[in-house]
Scaffold this motif. Structure first.
Motif, mmCIF file in Angstrom:
data_model
loop_
_atom_site.group_PDB
_atom_site.id
_atom_site.type_symbol
_atom_site.label_atom_id
_atom_site.label_comp_id
_atom_site.label_asym_id
_atom_site.label_seq_id
_atom_site.Cartn_x
_atom_site.Cartn_y
_atom_site.Cartn_z
ATOM 1 N N THR A 133 -40.704 -31.325 12.218
ATOM 2 C CA THR A 133 -41.351 -30.153 11.526
ATOM 3 C C THR A 133 -41.589 -29.217 12.322
ATOM 4 N N GLN A 134 -42.656 -28.624 12.054
ATOM 5 C CA GLN A 134 -43.322 -27.025 13.301
ATOM 6 C C GLN A 134 -43.982 -27.321 13.618
ATOM 7 N N ARG A 135 -45.084 -27.829 13.544
ATOM 8 C CA ARG A 135 -45.488 -29.321 14.168
ATOM 9 C C ARG A 135 -44.950 -30.255 15.864
ATOM 10 N N GLU A 136 -43.808 -30.351 15.730
ATOM 11 C CA GLU A 136 -43.080 -31.491 16.597
ATOM 12 C C GLU A 136 -42.555 -30.120 17.573
ATOM 13 N N GLU A 137 -41.641 -28.762 16.693
ATOM 14 C CA GLU A 137 -41.262 -27.560 17.768
ATOM 15 C C GLU A 137 -42.139 -27.448 18.490
ATOM 16 N N GLU A 138 -43.431 -27.106 17.683
ATOM 17 C CA GLU A 138 -44.326 -26.710 18.998
ATOM 18 C C GLU A 138 -44.799 -27.783 19.966
ATOM 19 N N ILE A 139 -45.191 -29.008 19.839
ATOM 20 C CA ILE A 139 -44.792 -29.942 21.111
ATOM 21 C C ILE A 139 -44.102 -30.171 21.885
ATOM 22 N N LEU A 140 -42.974 -29.671 21.544
ATOM 23 C CA LEU A 140 -41.095 -29.941 22.133
ATOM 24 C C LEU A 140 -41.672 -28.780 23.382
ATOM 25 N N ARG A 141 -41.717 -27.232 22.461
ATOM 26 C CA ARG A 141 -41.894 -26.159 23.437
ATOM 27 C C ARG A 141 -43.436 -26.563 24.443
ATOM 28 N N CYS A 142 -44.448 -26.206 24.014
ATOM 29 C CA CYS A 142 -45.785 -27.149 24.995
ATOM 30 C C CYS A 142 -45.019 -27.870 26.228
ATOM 31 N N ILE A 143 -44.525 -28.994 24.956
ATOM 32 C CA ILE A 143 -44.285 -30.059 26.806
ATOM 33 C C ILE A 143 -42.948 -29.649 27.506
ATOM 34 N N ARG A 144 -42.389 -29.208 27.227
ATOM 35 C CA ARG A 144 -40.991 -28.202 28.061
ATOM 36 C C ARG A 144 -41.649 -26.955 29.329
ATOM 37 N N GLN A 145 -42.489 -26.645 28.485
ATOM 38 C CA GLN A 145 -43.636 -25.503 28.715
ATOM 39 C C GLN A 145 -44.159 -25.913 30.795
ATOM 40 N N TRP A 146 -44.866 -27.060 29.892
ATOM 41 C CA TRP A 146 -45.540 -28.369 31.163
ATOM 42 C C TRP A 146 -44.512 -28.884 32.086
ATOM 43 N N ILE A 147 -44.099 -29.065 32.075
ATOM 44 C CA ILE A 147 -43.117 -29.404 32.613
ATOM 45 C C ILE A 147 -41.897 -28.816 33.573
ATOM 46 N N GLU A 148 -41.999 -27.566 33.099
ATOM 47 C CA GLU A 148 -41.906 -26.652 34.111
ATOM 48 C C GLU A 148 -43.144 -26.462 35.259
ATOM 49 N N ASP A 149 -43.836 -25.695 34.580
ATOM 50 C CA ASP A 149 -45.313 -25.432 34.824
ATOM 51 C C ASP A 149 -45.526 -26.947 36.350
ATOM 52 N N LYS A 150 -45.631 -27.902 35.958
ATOM 53 C CA LYS A 150 -46.243 -28.827 37.060
ATOM 54 C C LYS A 150 -45.559 -29.771 36.701
ATOM 55 N N GLY A 151 -43.778 -30.019 36.542
ATOM 56 C CA GLY A 151 -42.736 -30.945 37.339
ATOM 57 C C GLY A 151 -43.703 -32.115 36.335
ATOM 58 N N GLU A 152 -44.120 -32.210 35.237
ATOM 59 C CA GLU A 152 -44.640 -33.694 35.104
ATOM 60 C C GLU A 152 -44.852 -33.508 33.386
#
Length: 74
Positions: A9-28
Motif C-alpha cells: 500500500t501507499q502507507r507501507e511504501e511510506e513506512i519503508l522510506r521512513c525506515i530506510r532514511q532512519w537506518i541511513e541517519d542513525k544506523g538502526e
C-alpha cells in the motif's frame, strides 16, 4: 536496487522510506513509537499492523525481537 512486491500500500511504501532514511541517519531502525510518530500515525497498533504486513511480504526482516533491529528485505 531493492525490489518491492507490487502489492504494498501507499502507507507501507511510506513506512519503508521512513525506515530506510532512519537506518541511513542513525544506523538502526526506529522503534514502533518513533516510526508511528514519523509517519503521522497516532497509534502504535496501526504501525504494528503495517510492519507485520511488510514482514510477511518479505519487504522487511527483523533480526531480533524489536523493530529497531529490522533491515530492508528483497
Amino acid at each position: 536496487m531493492n525490489r518491492r512486491p507490487e502489492h504494498l500500500t501507499q502507507r507501507e511504501e511510506e513506512i519503508l522510506r521512513c525506515i530506510r532514511q532512519w537506518i541511513e541517519d542513525k544506523g538502526e531502525g526506529p522503534s514502533m513509537r518513533q516510526l508511528a510518530h514519523a509517519v503521522g500515525m497516532r497509534s502504535t497498533a496501526s504501525a504494528a499492523y503495517h510492519l507485520a504486513n511488510l514482514e510477511r511480504s518479505g519487504a522487511l526482516i527483523r533480526d531480533g525481537r524489536g523493530w529497531n533491529t529490522c533491515r530492508l528485505g528483497h
